[in-house]
Write an enzyme that holds these catalytic residues in place. Structure first.
Site, PDB file in Angstrom:
ATOM      1  N   GLU A 193     114.924  84.615  80.561  1.00  0.00           N
ATOM      2  CA  GLU A 193     114.601  84.869  81.976  1.00  0.00           C
ATOM      3  C   GLU A 193     114.348  86.342  82.286  1.00  0.00           C
ATOM      4  OE1 GLU A 193     117.940  83.135  84.057  1.00  0.00           O
ATOM      5  OE2 GLU A 193     116.995  81.165  84.121  1.00  0.00           O
ATOM      6  N   GLN A 226     118.107  85.375  75.965  1.00  0.00           N
ATOM      7  CA  GLN A 226     118.682  84.265  75.193  1.00  0.00           C
ATOM      8  C   GLN A 226     117.649  83.715  74.225  1.00  0.00           C
ATOM      9  OE1 GLN A 226     118.697  82.444  79.237  1.00  0.00           O
ATOM     10  NE2 GLN A 226     118.831  80.537  78.086  1.00  0.00           N
TER      11      GLN A 226
HETATM   12  C1  BGC Z   1     120.278  80.732  81.833  1.00  0.00           C
HETATM   13  C2  BGC Z   1     119.583  79.383  81.975  1.00  0.00           C
HETATM   14  C3  BGC Z   1     120.629  78.338  82.239  1.00  0.00           C
HETATM   15  C4  BGC Z   1     121.465  78.701  83.445  1.00  0.00           C
HETATM   16  C5  BGC Z   1     122.583  77.723  83.695  1.00  0.00           C
HETATM   17  C6  BGC Z   1     121.074  81.001  83.080  1.00  0.00           C
HETATM   18  O1  BGC Z   1     121.784  82.200  82.931  1.00  0.00           O
HETATM   19  O2  BGC Z   1     119.336  81.742  81.628  1.00  0.00           O
HETATM   20  O3  BGC Z   1     118.879  79.071  80.791  1.00  0.00           O
HETATM   21  O4  BGC Z   1     120.023  77.108  82.429  1.00  0.00           O
HETATM   22  O5  BGC Z   1     122.030  79.965  83.261  1.00  0.00           O
HETATM   23  O6  BGC Z   1     123.468  77.676  82.619  1.00  0.00           O
END
Ligand code: BGC
Length: 735
Positions: free
Chosen positions: A470, A585
């Protein structure tokens, strides 16, 4: 022998939030944070309910915490003895995670000698609407003891208060107390009934406070004698049944008649039944076995066994963080555990997505697309709870425009993947027949509408997306997203070609709803021509998205060193990672795990080696993906620390608690599910070949043996893996 008891000694007010997560109990209907009976909302008490939400004004829509029927505290000789105030002589909290029983023992020095309070409680795994607690007091000296207990309706909310009003009433002798709370938005009601029994005689008086209905027992205690009260608490909502008020009352009465010990016995039996199939035995590493089974404990606590179409929120039932919403976490990280050990729960998780298809179609339409664009943060009906401003800037206090909701289009493919995983693993088309087929077709229609073609190129592209990482928003041709979209097209083609296998009714339904020939042509063409970034011919590295290669190549610690504030957000418009190769991630690595068979092992390894040092692991979803891929590269010892990081995430409490100024603490079920996948599919190499279970040993070098069970196509298997080989024993058909 492993220790099924998790314990913490001593009291540290700084750890209240972490202890609340770590010592959580739950039964899928509700989650009870590991807080003490005397705690109030300031200590993050939560009886968090699954699948029921409320919104106040412009605040975030979030799940409900029920009034707390466990609320209890003591006063001795005119002074209250309760935490977090004062310093106890001794304080221990523990969790029997084999049976979901939380216990606390605290002692204080009083002018009359030592006063000790012990409280044990559980959320019944047999009767999902029931909580029970045994509360015991003992004092070294004689004196007057007041025990105040009842229902605390001053609940902890992040964006509340969610109850317009709470009606409180007690019967004449104060044995049964009731709170009926009504929500703002849809006027749902939550009813909590509480009843008690005591093994001593006491004067009883009612106590009414703001949003609290309590009773106070007064007695003269004798030195060295133990005094017990037992509390039974039922919780229902108007969504459960139209008879919720009656049933709540009926349940506490019958619980009180059954008695604490009997209820505890039934509750323990239920947990034993779950462990008979789900326990993973690891020989040669007790710490790993404990951490893994503790992770599975958390998954059990949040499995929606009381429903056949409910899913699991990203923070489970540990509170209102992440709006109690369902993310891709469920399909991609938690599904396999349930698929292998409780396929009924796996089906329920996916049926939630079938039920929310209309919401996904609405979302696609909102953005001008056909098909189904699932909610990034899904609540009931598929409502997307993700805000346009999901992070608060620490410097200005202003909200930052984030694009998770608009651009993380990979969510729809995760759902198609989950459904196909279920179909392929169980060998059953029931889910497709029950609406899964339409989900896949609508997801494929959505991606078809997203495809772009440049005039001078043959292939199709996907632009302006956010992949799993993200920190890099609005990129073109994210390898993970493109490959998952291709998977969705392939699944849709498979489905359209197998319509006759789904039964004539389903076939007719689909033929009525869709132009089969046209879709077949479109999806086959899309799958064939969709560009999926290939490994670089020299380095073998797959570029995460167009232009990633040109970003600043700098170490994670250096990027961390550029932070001006410890809670600063790393992504977004001017985050420290945005213009660098540092990713949040596993992204390409997640794609390689899912499609590992399409790549040579040296390509898998080169990408692992390339991306791992550039991954911040800022999400608890990350470590397990590196662990699993390391196993695929036959490096179990390199997988091991990533596996442990996942398995220990709720024990260590090292996960991020803040995204900018937004609190994101709670439990991490995706990480728990990822630890399971690493152990079972990575170290034990469990997979299917033509519907048959196979295992290939890839144990860390200090593990001598692993043993666990898996259900596959209606049969139960025991799998034993040693360093040298693996064995799969067919234990017969499941009754
Ligand atoms: C992550 C997402 C994840 C979400 C809920 C975020 O920090 O980047 O991939 O779905 O957290 O766990």
């Amino acid at each position: 022998m492993i220790n099924w008891r998790m314990e913490e000694k001593g009291f540290d007010p700084e750890r209240i939030s972490h202890v609340g997560n770590k010592f959580l109990t739950g039964n899928g209907y509700m989650g009870i944070r590991g807080t003490l009976p005397e705690y109030e909302k300031e200590q993050f008490v939560a009886v968090n309910l699954a699948g029921i939400y409320d919104q106040v004004g412009d605040g975030w829509r979030e799940p409900l915490n029920a009034p707390n029927g466990l609320y209890t505290y003591v006063q001795f000789e005119g002074k209250q003895y309760r935490l977090p105030g004062g310093t106890p002589l001794l304080h221990t909290v523990s969790l029997d995670y084999r049976h979901g029983v939380f216990e606390r023992t605290s002692s204080w020095e009083t002018p009359k000698g030592k006063l000790t309070v012990t409280a044990e409680r559980f959320a019944s795994m047999r009767e999902k609407h029931l909580l029970a607690m045994k509360y015991c007091i003992r004092c070294d000296g004689e004196g007057e003891l007041l025990l105040t207990s009842g229902i605390d309706g001053q609940v902890w909310d992040i964006n509340g208060p969610h109850y317009n009003e709470i009606l409180l009433q007690g019967d004449e002798d104060q044995v049964i107390l009731q709170a009926v709370a009504t929500t703002h938005e849809s006027k749902d009601q939550v009813v909590v009934c509480e009843a008690y029994t005591a093994d001593f005689a006491a004067a009883v008086e009612p106590v009414r406070e703001d949003r609290r209905i309590l009773r106070r027992l007064t007695l003269q205690v004798k030195a060295g004698v133990q005094y017990h009260i037992y509390k039974y608490v039922s919780v229902y909502t108007s969504k459960d049944t139209s008879e919720y008020l009656k049933q709540a009352e009926h349940l506490v009465r019958s619980a009180r008649d059954s008695g604490y010990d009997r209820l505890m016995e039934q509750h323990r039996e239920e947990w034993e039944r779950l462990w008979r199939i789900s326990q993973v035995t690891i020989e040669g590493d007790d710490q790993a076995m404990e951490a893994l089974n503790y992770s599975l404990y958390h998954l059990h606590c949040i499995a929606p066994r009381h429903s056949d179409h409910l899913s699991i929120a990203a923070r489970g039932l540990s509170g209102q963080t992440y709006k109690g919403a369902v993310f891709w976490d469920t399909e991609m990280f938690m599904l396999d555990f349930f698929l292998f050990t409780e396929p009924g729960v796996a089906k329920s998780l996916l049926k939630y997505r079938i039920d929310t298809l209309e919401g996904a179609k609405k979302k696609a339409k909102h953005y001008g697309y056909q098909g189904a664009f699932y909610a990034w943060e899904s609540q009931e009906g598929g409502y997307d709870a993700c805000s346009d401003y999901n992070v608060t800037d620490v410097f200005t206090g202003r909200q930052m425009r984030t694009y998770f909701k608009d651009k993380q289009v990979h969510i729809s493919a995760a759902i198609a993947h989950g459904i196909m995983r279920y179909v392929n693993y169980t060998g059953s088309y029931d889910l497709l027949a029950e609406g899964g087929a339409e989900v896949i077709l609508e997801c494929a229609r959505f991606y078809y509408d997203l495809l772009l073609k440049r005039v001078n190129r043959e292939y199709y592209e996907l632009h302006d997306v956010i992949g799993p990482d993200e920190y890099h928003e609005r990129v073109n041709n994210n390898a993970y997203t493109n490959r998952m979209a291709k998977f969705t097209f392939d699944s849709a083609v498979f489905l359209l070609k197998s319509l006759t296998d789904l039964g004539s009714q389903v076939e007719e339904r689909i033929k009525r709803g869709y132009d089969i020939e046209r879709l077949l042509k479109q999806f086959s063409d899309a799958s064939g021509k969709l560009y999926v970034p290939e490994p670089d011919p020299v380095t073998g590295v797959i570029e995460q998205f167009d232009g990633y290669e040109k970003l600043e190549d700098v170490g994670i610690e250096e990027v961390r060193g550029r932070l001006l504030h410890e809670k600063e957000y790393w992504g977004g418009a001017y985050g420290v990672a945005t213009h660098t190769k540092v990713i949040k991630q596993a992204d390409v690595v997640t794609m390689l795990n899912l499609f590992s068979k399409e790549y040579r092992e040296d390509i898998l390894l080169k990408n692992w080696e390339y991306y791992e040092p550039r991954t911040e692991h800022g999400s608890s979803l990350s470590a397990c993906m590196y662990a699993i891929l390391a196993c695929k590269c036959h490096m179990p010892d390199r997988a091991y620390p990533f596996f442990m990081k996942s398995a220990l995430s709720d024990i260590s409490g090292k996960g991020k608690e803040w995204a900018g100024l937004i609190y994101i603490g709670g439990t991490h079920p995706a990480s728990s599910g990822g630890a399971y996948m690493t152990a079972v599919e990575g170290f034990a190499g469990l997979h299917t070949e033509e519907g048959m279970l196979k295992a290939t040993s890839c144990l860390p070098s200090h593990w001598t043996r692993m043993e666990f069970h898996a259900i596959c196509q209606g049969r139960l298997y025991r799998i034993e893996v040693t360093q040298k080989d693996s064995q799969i024993m067919d234990l017969g058909e499941l009754m």
